[in-house]
Structures are given as C-alpha cells and as structure tokens.
Design a protein around this motif. Sequence first.
Motif, PDB file in Angstrom:
ATOM      1  N   GLN A   1      57.038  56.939  98.660  1.00  0.00           N
ATOM      2  CA  GLN A   1      57.886  57.591  99.763  1.00  0.00           C
ATOM      3  C   GLN A   1      59.504  57.280  99.207  1.00  0.00           C
ATOM      4  OE1 GLN A   1      57.174  56.113 103.544  1.00  0.00           O
ATOM      5  NE2 GLN A   1      58.618  57.539 104.790  1.00  0.00           N
ATOM      6  N   MET A   2      59.528  56.280  98.851  1.00  0.00           N
ATOM      7  CA  MET A   2      60.950  55.918  98.681  1.00  0.00           C
ATOM      8  C   MET A   2      61.292  56.979  97.252  1.00  0.00           C
ATOM      9  SD  MET A   2      61.581  51.894  98.614  1.00  0.00           S
ATOM     10  CE  MET A   2      61.945  51.085 100.208  1.00  0.00           C
ATOM     11  N   LEU A   3      60.488  56.949  96.150  1.00  0.00           N
ATOM     12  CA  LEU A   3      60.941  57.929  95.261  1.00  0.00           C
ATOM     13  C   LEU A   3      60.899  59.293  95.722  1.00  0.00           C
ATOM     14  CD1 LEU A   3      58.437  56.410  92.500  1.00  0.00           C
ATOM     15  CD2 LEU A   3      60.968  56.543  92.464  1.00  0.00           C
ATOM     16  N   LYS A   4      60.165  59.800  96.819  1.00  0.00           N
ATOM     17  CA  LYS A   4      60.395  61.215  97.030  1.00  0.00           C
ATOM     18  C   LYS A   4      61.750  61.253  97.913  1.00  0.00           C
ATOM     19  CE  LYS A   4      55.386  62.164  97.700  1.00  0.00           C
ATOM     20  NZ  LYS A   4      54.493  62.254  98.457  1.00  0.00           N
ATOM     21  N   GLU A   5      61.749  60.368  98.592  1.00  0.00           N
ATOM     22  CA  GLU A   5      63.141  60.419  99.380  1.00  0.00           C
ATOM     23  C   GLU A   5      64.423  60.333  98.287  1.00  0.00           C
ATOM     24  OE1 GLU A   5      63.207  57.073 102.189  1.00  0.00           O
ATOM     25  OE2 GLU A   5      61.755  57.933 103.561  1.00  0.00           O
ATOM     26  N   GLY A   6      64.356  59.376  97.492  1.00  0.00           N
ATOM     27  CA  GLY A   6      65.424  59.473  96.510  1.00  0.00           C
ATOM     28  C   GLY A   6      65.530  60.752  95.666  1.00  0.00           C
TER      29      GLY A   6
ATOM     30  N   ALA B   1      48.477  48.848  98.369  1.00  0.00           N
ATOM     31  CA  ALA B   1      48.026  50.306  98.521  1.00  0.00           C
ATOM     32  C   ALA B   1      49.425  50.630  99.654  1.00  0.00           C
ATOM     33  CB  ALA B   1      47.051  50.683  99.330  1.00  0.00           C
ATOM     34  N   GLU B   2      49.753  49.828 100.515  1.00  0.00           N
ATOM     35  CA  GLU B   2      50.959  50.039 101.301  1.00  0.00           C
ATOM     36  C   GLU B   2      52.178  50.034 100.461  1.00  0.00           C
ATOM     37  OE1 GLU B   2      52.882  50.681 104.689  1.00  0.00           O
ATOM     38  OE2 GLU B   2      50.789  50.712 104.307  1.00  0.00           O
ATOM     39  N   ALA B   3      52.234  49.088  99.571  1.00  0.00           N
ATOM     40  CA  ALA B   3      53.398  49.058  98.528  1.00  0.00           C
ATOM     41  C   ALA B   3      53.328  50.125  97.896  1.00  0.00           C
ATOM     42  CB  ALA B   3      53.480  47.598  97.685  1.00  0.00           C
ATOM     43  N   ARG B   4      52.335  50.754  97.291  1.00  0.00           N
ATOM     44  CA  ARG B   4      52.434  51.947  96.232  1.00  0.00           C
ATOM     45  C   ARG B   4      52.953  53.151  97.253  1.00  0.00           C
ATOM     46  NH1 ARG B   4      47.081  50.040  94.100  1.00  0.00           N
ATOM     47  NH2 ARG B   4      47.902  49.193  92.111  1.00  0.00           N
TER      48      ARG B   4
END
Length: 164
Positions: free
Chosen positions: A78-83, A70-73
Amino acid sequence: MELITPELGLIFWQTLIFLILLALLAKFAWKPILGSLREREQGIEDALRQADRAKAEMQSLKADNEKLLAEARRERDQMLKEGQAMAAQIVEQAKTTASEEAARVTQQARESIQQEKNQALAEVRNTAAQLSVDIAERLLRRELTDPSAQQKLVDEYLKDVKLN
C-alpha cells in the motif's frame, strides 16, 4: 533328590519367608517404588502435556507471525502504491506547471516581439518620413534656385492637377 521333591517342612519355611519378604516389601519398598513409578508416569504425562501446549503455542505463534508478515507486506504494498501515485501526481503537476510556465513565457516573448516590431516599424516610418522631408527640401531648394526649373515644376504640377 531332596531338592526335586521338597519336604513339607521346607515348603512351609519357604512360604513363610516368602510371605514375610512380601510383607516387608509391601510395607517398605512397594509403596515408594509404586510412588516413584506414579511420579515418573505423572512427570512423563506432564512433559507430554507441556510439549503439546508448546507445540500448540508454536503453531499459534507461527500463525501470528504469518499474519503479521502478511499485514506488513500489505502495508508495504500500500505504501509503495501510495508512493507511486504521489510520484505520478508530482510528475503530472510538474509537467502542468512547466507547460503553463512555457506558455506564459512564450506569450510574453510574442508580446515583446510584437512590441519591438511595432517600435521598429514606427522608427522606420519616422526615419522614412524624415528622409522624405529632407530629400524634398533639398530638391525644392535646388529647383527653386533656378527660375526655369521653377517654371517647369509649376507646369508639371498644373498638368497633374485636373480642374473640374
């Protein structure tokens, strides 16, 4: 029929042999048998406890794994949103830069066109003035060579001039 109704002597010897056998078994066999049964019982209980501990540990590991997943997802999302936000920002910045550059180039082109237009107009005026002077000079030379043409030109100028 003796076997069906045993005599007192036979019962005595059978009881004595049974008690001796019972004593021998109690002294030599029952303790090891009971000990091995207790050991086996203890081993089974230990195995069951270990199985319960392993089961609890597996459940704990499974819960930890689910938490990690869950943390990794969440981190991935979050990384995808930031990207995506960064990409949108870069695109917006590129659009802004491109529109500013286009406006600057357009303004420079307008200024350059206006400058060239002014130079062309000045050149046309100079050429027109030079042609006018050349034509006037030729006309005057031609007309001034003939005395009657000179008189006629003076008369025309005098007509155009009004005296106050």
